[in-house]
Design an enzyme around this catalytic site. Structure first.
Site, mmCIF file in Angstrom:
data_model
loop_
_atom_site.group_PDB
_atom_site.id
_atom_site.type_symbol
_atom_site.label_atom_id
_atom_site.label_comp_id
_atom_site.label_asym_id
_atom_site.label_seq_id
_atom_site.Cartn_x
_atom_site.Cartn_y
_atom_site.Cartn_z
ATOM 1 N N CYS A 55 -14.787 35.210 21.236
ATOM 2 C CA CYS A 55 -14.515 35.861 20.035
ATOM 3 C C CYS A 55 -14.967 35.205 18.984
ATOM 4 O O CYS A 55 -14.928 34.053 18.670
ATOM 5 C CB CYS A 55 -12.753 35.813 19.997
ATOM 6 N N CYS A 58 -12.453 33.438 16.600
ATOM 7 C CA CYS A 58 -12.280 32.308 17.243
ATOM 8 C C CYS A 58 -12.942 31.086 17.190
ATOM 9 O O CYS A 58 -12.479 29.785 16.759
ATOM 10 C CB CYS A 58 -11.664 32.716 18.628
ATOM 11 N N CYS A 195 24.087 -10.585 17.428
ATOM 12 C CA CYS A 195 24.245 -10.302 15.769
ATOM 13 C C CYS A 195 24.983 -9.129 15.791
ATOM 14 O O CYS A 195 24.630 -8.035 16.270
ATOM 15 C CB CYS A 195 22.638 -9.877 15.393
ATOM 16 N N CYS A 198 23.415 -6.075 14.151
ATOM 17 C CA CYS A 198 22.302 -5.358 14.889
ATOM 18 C C CYS A 198 23.119 -4.413 15.961
ATOM 19 O O CYS A 198 22.804 -3.431 16.130
ATOM 20 C CB CYS A 198 21.517 -6.504 15.960
#
Length: 446
Positions: A55, A58, A195, A198
């Site tokens: 094509c 394409c 922590c 955290c």
């Protein structure tokens, strides 16, 4: 022996046809065996081209398709299906011509047809719009696949709750390979298990990782165990979040200073991704396709520049450079940018109320609402910036587009980049004119 020439032609085409893309390209080859797993079952946004190697259209698309795939790497996936080899893939999607482009976004079962311009910029813009839809839907808990990970954490609230497995565990041993040697954008949390901050961040970090899966990488490194990397990046407190930019990395990182909710993290990451998207093209309005593509954006910024005879090539290029700079500044908005020469698209000028202010002039159009705003200040960097800034935050006066629809634009030849040429004046030969006769005629008239 009778030979069927039709079958010979088909055999010749099959023998000479070859795929338009190679494994070295960023375009992913899709086949009847991998399409379901790679596209339908993934949480990524996909642009898929259905093509035939013979094509012509394409083949013309190949360079733009590759360029878009490279620009979208780590953000959205770009694939291609050779329909001469894998016809069954295109069957469910009513592929009748080549190339056919489908966008697989939030609902993989109902891909959208792509009818925009066949340029890398337009393809990237379309993909980014789909990415934003997917992420917003996930944040609101309305759905959107996330690569099969949604809900697997047992929390029962889908991708909004997040999946811890989407956060990539980083160590001293794998950090360089996974983060520093990758082209992806990374957000890395350096944490300590004891922590409290955290622990509070953990579900938000997981949620953001799930929402951003396939677009941005989120990792976590236990800095109490993997001290080499923690020391390298001078981690002094927990959690510390470092940002490693997309593309080739030199080992440097920047501090993340944004909010600590999933929404904040996702928005920051998407903005950072947008920074790496190329700026929009500023296209001349030479036909209906250009204006159609621009009007599909949230805003279409239309500039009318003075006639080439008034500015010359140098003056016009200065205006275009200025517009490209504004496009770069506002590229996160994913607006469209076009321009036309004064008088070349007179019906468009009339519809947008251009007139009385001289040239250059500018209008911004919202095609969905069929409203526009015009630049009343100076056509300068500061004047345009103020105009667009007001529009970006929802301020500024607007007016309805005349006729409630944008007019058809004229198909014209594009500017050749050169100075304008004055039309040649026709020369008159006065050698045969009897001046005495002219004088007599003048006397008779008096």
């Amino acid at each position: 022996m009778e030979i069927n020439t039709g079958w010979l032609v088909v055999a010749f085409l099959a023998a000479t046809a070859h795929a338009l893309y190679s494994p070295s390209d960023d375009v992913i080859e899709l086949t009847s065996t991998n399409f379901q797993q790679k596209v339908i079952q993934s949480g990524d946004v996909w642009l898929v081209e259905f093509y035939a190697p013979w094509c012509g259209h394409c083949k013309n698309l190949v360079p733009e398709w590759k360029k878009a795939a490279t620009a979208l790497k780590g953000v959205a996936k770009v694939g291609a299906v050779d329909m001469t080899a894998h016809q069954s893939v295109g069957g469910p999607y009513n592929v009748r011509g080549f190339p056919t482009i489908k966008v697989f976004g939030l609902n993989k079962d109902k891909p959208e047809d792509y009818n925009g311009a066949r340029s890398a910029q337009a393809l990237v813009d379309s993909a980014m719009q789909q990415v934003q839809k997917v992420v917003k839907a996930r944040l609101s808990g309305k759905g959107g696949k996330s690569g099969g990970s949604g809900g697997s954490g047992g929390q029962g609230s889908g991708s909004k709750a997040g999946n811890k497995d989407d956060v990539i565990e980083l160590t001293d041993g794998n950090f360089e390979d996974k983060v520093l040697n990758s082209d992806d954008l990374w957000l890395v949390e350096f944490f300590a298990p004891w922590c409290g901050h955290c622990k509070r961040l953990e579900p938000e970090w997981a949620s953001a990782a799930t929402e951003l899966k396939g677009k941005v990488k989120l990792g976590a490194l236990d800095a109490t165990v993997h001290t080499v990397m923690a020391s390298r990046y001078q981690i002094q407190g927990f959690p510390t979040i470092k940002v490693f930019a997309a593309g080739k990395k030199d080992g440097d990182a920047t501090n993340y200073e944004g909010g600590r909710t999933a929404s904040d993290i996702v928005q920051y990451a998407l903005d950072a991704v947008a920074e790496n998207i190329p700026p929009p093209e500023v296209l001349e309005v030479v036909g209906a396709e250009v204006m159609k593509t621009c009007s599909e954006k949230q805003l279409c910024v239309v500039s009318f520049l003075p006639h080439i005879l008034d500015t010359g090539a140098s003056g016009r290029n200065q205006y275009l450079t200025q517009l490209r700079g504004m496009g770069e500044k506002y590229k996160k908005k994913m607006w469209g940018w076009v321009w036309a020469e004064a008088g070349a698209q007179s019906e468009l000028e009339e519809a947008l109320g251009i007139g009385g202010f001289g040239y250059p002039a500018m209008a911004a159009v919202n095609s969905r609402k069929m409203k526009y705003a015009t630049l009343k200040g100076s056509f300068s960097e500061s004047g345009i910036n103020e105009f667009l800034r007001e529009l970006s935050v929802g301020r500024g006066s607007t007016a309805p587009v005349k006729g409630a629809a944008l007019p058809e634009v004229q198909t014209i030849d594009p500017w050749d980049g050169k100075d304008g040429q004055l039309p040649e004046e026709e020369e008159w030969d006065l050698s045969d004119v009897e001046l005495d006769d002219l004088e007599e005629d003048t006397k008779d008239e008096l």
